[in-house]
Motif scaffolding. Structure first.
Motif, PDB file in Angstrom:
ATOM      1  N   PRO A 116       0.813  -1.211   0.000  1.00 22.05           N
ATOM      2  CA  PRO A 116       0.000   0.000   0.000  1.00 22.05           C
ATOM      3  C   PRO A 116       0.856   1.275   0.000  1.00 22.05           C
ATOM      4  N   ASN A 117       2.065   1.214  -0.586  1.00 27.11           N
ATOM      5  CA  ASN A 117       3.017   2.314  -0.419  1.00 27.11           C
ATOM      6  C   ASN A 117       3.093   3.325  -1.548  1.00 27.11           C
ATOM      7  N   SER A 118       2.858   2.909  -2.781  1.00 29.75           N
ATOM      8  CA  SER A 118       3.016   3.866  -3.879  1.00 29.75           C
ATOM      9  C   SER A 118       2.230   3.432  -5.106  1.00 29.75           C
ATOM     10  N   ALA A 119       1.998   4.400  -5.967  1.00 29.83           N
ATOM     11  CA  ALA A 119       1.336   4.136  -7.247  1.00 29.83           C
ATOM     12  C   ALA A 119       1.792   5.202  -8.236  1.00 29.83           C
ATOM     13  N   ARG A 120       1.914   4.784  -9.486  1.00 30.08           N
ATOM     14  CA  ARG A 120       2.266   5.717 -10.561  1.00 30.08           C
ATOM     15  C   ARG A 120       1.163   5.673 -11.607  1.00 30.08           C
ATOM     16  N   SER A 125      -3.002  11.218 -20.573  1.00 24.58           N
ATOM     17  CA  SER A 125      -2.034  10.846 -21.620  1.00 24.58           C
ATOM     18  C   SER A 125      -0.977  11.908 -21.870  1.00 24.58           C
ATOM     19  N   SER A 126      -0.744  12.815 -20.882  1.00 27.38           N
ATOM     20  CA  SER A 126       0.192  13.897 -21.162  1.00 27.38           C
ATOM     21  C   SER A 126       1.192  14.194 -20.052  1.00 27.38           C
ATOM     22  N   SER A 127       0.959  13.691 -18.848  1.00 26.75           N
ATOM     23  CA  SER A 127       1.874  13.952 -17.745  1.00 26.75           C
ATOM     24  C   SER A 127       1.825  12.767 -16.780  1.00 26.75           C
ATOM     25  N   GLN A 128       2.661  12.822 -15.752  1.00 22.81           N
ATOM     26  CA  GLN A 128       2.775  11.694 -14.846  1.00 22.81           C
ATOM     27  C   GLN A 128       2.450  12.119 -13.421  1.00 22.81           C
ATOM     28  N   VAL A 129       1.888  11.167 -12.668  1.00 21.95           N
ATOM     29  CA  VAL A 129       1.536  11.393 -11.276  1.00 21.95           C
ATOM     30  C   VAL A 129       2.110  10.247 -10.451  1.00 21.95           C
ATOM     31  N   LYS A 130       2.918  10.605  -9.463  1.00 21.77           N
ATOM     32  CA  LYS A 130       3.460   9.616  -8.537  1.00 21.77           C
ATOM     33  C   LYS A 130       2.840   9.889  -7.175  1.00 21.77           C
ATOM     34  N   VAL A 131       2.324   8.850  -6.557  1.00 21.78           N
ATOM     35  CA  VAL A 131       1.651   8.988  -5.277  1.00 21.78           C
ATOM     36  C   VAL A 131       2.325   8.057  -4.275  1.00 21.78           C
ATOM     37  N   THR A 132       2.648   8.593  -3.117  1.00 20.10           N
ATOM     38  CA  THR A 132       3.196   7.761  -2.046  1.00 20.10           C
ATOM     39  C   THR A 132       2.299   7.874  -0.824  1.00 20.10           C
ATOM     40  N   PHE A 133       2.256   6.797  -0.068  1.00 20.47           N
ATOM     41  CA  PHE A 133       1.382   6.696   1.096  1.00 20.47           C
ATOM     42  C   PHE A 133       2.234   6.313   2.296  1.00 20.47           C
ATOM     43  N   THR A 134       2.024   7.006   3.412  1.00 19.49           N
ATOM     44  CA  THR A 134       2.803   6.752   4.611  1.00 19.49           C
ATOM     45  C   THR A 134       1.866   6.589   5.802  1.00 19.49           C
ATOM     46  N   LYS A 135       1.987   5.462   6.486  1.00 20.08           N
ATOM     47  CA  LYS A 135       1.170   5.217   7.678  1.00 20.08           C
ATOM     48  C   LYS A 135       1.656   6.093   8.820  1.00 20.08           C
ATOM     49  N   LYS A 136       0.732   6.765   9.487  1.00 20.84           N
ATOM     50  CA  LYS A 136       1.052   7.611  10.640  1.00 20.84           C
ATOM     51  C   LYS A 136       0.580   6.972  11.941  1.00 20.84           C
ATOM     52  N   ALA A 137      -0.551   6.280  11.886  1.00 22.54           N
ATOM     53  CA  ALA A 137      -1.135   5.569  13.029  1.00 22.54           C
ATOM     54  C   ALA A 137      -2.069   4.521  12.440  1.00 22.54           C
ATOM     55  N   SER A 138      -2.733   3.745  13.279  1.00 22.82           N
ATOM     56  CA  SER A 138      -3.592   2.678  12.749  1.00 22.82           C
ATOM     57  C   SER A 138      -4.707   3.224  11.863  1.00 22.82           C
ATOM     58  N   LYS A 140      -4.610   6.592  10.502  1.00 20.22           N
ATOM     59  CA  LYS A 140      -4.165   7.886   9.989  1.00 20.22           C
ATOM     60  C   LYS A 140      -2.999   7.639   9.036  1.00 20.22           C
ATOM     61  N   ALA A 141      -3.046   8.315   7.875  1.00 20.42           N
ATOM     62  CA  ALA A 141      -1.989   8.148   6.874  1.00 20.42           C
ATOM     63  C   ALA A 141      -1.835   9.439   6.082  1.00 20.42           C
ATOM     64  N   THR A 142      -0.661   9.583   5.485  1.00 24.65           N
ATOM     65  CA  THR A 142      -0.381  10.748   4.645  1.00 24.65           C
ATOM     66  C   THR A 142      -0.257  10.298   3.203  1.00 24.65           C
ATOM     67  N   VAL A 143      -0.868  11.068   2.317  1.00 30.53           N
ATOM     68  CA  VAL A 143      -0.723  10.846   0.881  1.00 30.53           C
ATOM     69  C   VAL A 143       0.061  12.028   0.317  1.00 30.53           C
ATOM     70  N   SER A 144       1.052  11.729  -0.519  1.00 27.59           N
ATOM     71  CA  SER A 144       1.846  12.762  -1.187  1.00 27.59           C
ATOM     72  C   SER A 144       1.772  12.531  -2.684  1.00 27.59           C
ATOM     73  N   VAL A 145       1.416  13.579  -3.408  1.00 23.75           N
ATOM     74  CA  VAL A 145       1.260  13.520  -4.856  1.00 23.75           C
ATOM     75  C   VAL A 145       2.326  14.401  -5.505  1.00 23.75           C
ATOM     76  N   VAL A 146       3.026  13.858  -6.495  1.00 20.84           N
ATOM     77  CA  VAL A 146       3.950  14.641  -7.307  1.00 20.84           C
ATOM     78  C   VAL A 146       3.471  14.503  -8.751  1.00 20.84           C
ATOM     79  N   HIS A 147       3.120  15.623  -9.347  1.00 19.73           N
ATOM     80  CA  HIS A 147       2.601  15.642 -10.722  1.00 19.73           C
ATOM     81  C   HIS A 147       3.666  16.297 -11.597  1.00 19.73           C
ATOM     82  N   SER A 148       4.223  15.546 -12.524  1.00 18.82           N
ATOM     83  CA  SER A 148       5.326  16.046 -13.351  1.00 18.82           C
ATOM     84  C   SER A 148       4.963  16.037 -14.828  1.00 18.82           C
ATOM     85  N   GLY A 149       5.796  16.726 -15.601  1.00 14.39           N
ATOM     86  CA  GLY A 149       5.572  16.792 -17.043  1.00 14.39           C
ATOM     87  C   GLY A 149       4.575  17.855 -17.447  1.00 14.39           C
ATOM     88  N   LEU A 150       4.376  18.846 -16.591  1.00 16.29           N
ATOM     89  CA  LEU A 150       3.421  19.913 -16.903  1.00 16.29           C
ATOM     90  C   LEU A 150       4.080  20.940 -17.824  1.00 16.29           C
TER      91      LEU A 150
END
Length: 176
Positions: A116-120, A125-138, A140-150
């Protein structure tokens, strides 16, 4: 931009001194890797400081727009801590039906994931999105999105705000 004393303490020179050194060496027009190698091998900088100085130098000299990658495209990021289990947050991205409930615009096409840690994804059809997931507690979690190729700074600003809004909407849907 880094604070002057911080740069001097970490690198032995002030930022403007580095810029003058880079100018004298002929850095404009040289490949990034060549500049980074010169700074790390000839001047003993860490890779992190070399990268930071190169980006800020290129922005200062008008060789790179703020936020632009070396290839001229733009990249933005957004993150949100959500009151939901990590697995639920991950599923909200990789399951198309669940994703449409909080991300109705745009087309994300899953390229690969590591549950459950990452997805690309590919975006429209024009740019890329990388998503990472980090568990904070049972539950609670953080999602981080990086959108590149803009393609532009304007599009990058629009997309950054869109991700902030969409992550807030996702958070509202997943609250435990």
């Amino acid at each position: 931009m880094a604070k002057a004393e911080t740069v001097r303490k970490a690198t032995g020179r002030y930022q403007q001194e580095w810029y003058e050194l880079l100018d004298g060496w002929g850095a404009p027009g040289r490949p990034y890797r060549e500049i980074a190698t010169w700074l790390t091998s000839e001047h003993g900088l860490s890779r992190w400081w070399a990268q930071k100085l190169i980006v800020e130098y290129e922005q200062d000299r008008g060789l790179r727009d703020p936020g632009a990658r070396r290839n001229g495209s733009f990249e933005v990021g957004a993150s949100k801590t959500v009151s939901a289990p990590l697995a639920d947050l991950f599923a909200a991205f990789v399951d198309g039906r669940k994703r449409r409930s909080w991300l109705p615009e745009g087309k994300l096409t899953l390229q690969r994931s590591e549950s459950p840690n990452s997805a690309r994804f590919e975006w429209n059809s024009s740019s890329q999105v990388k998503v990472t997931f980090t568990k904070k507690a049972s539950s609670k979690a953080t999602v981080s999105v990086v959108h590149s190729g803009l393609p532009s700074a304007r599009e990058a600003a629009r997309v950054k705000q869109m991700w902030r809004d969409r992550l807030a909407a996702l958070s509202g849907k997943l609250v435990v």
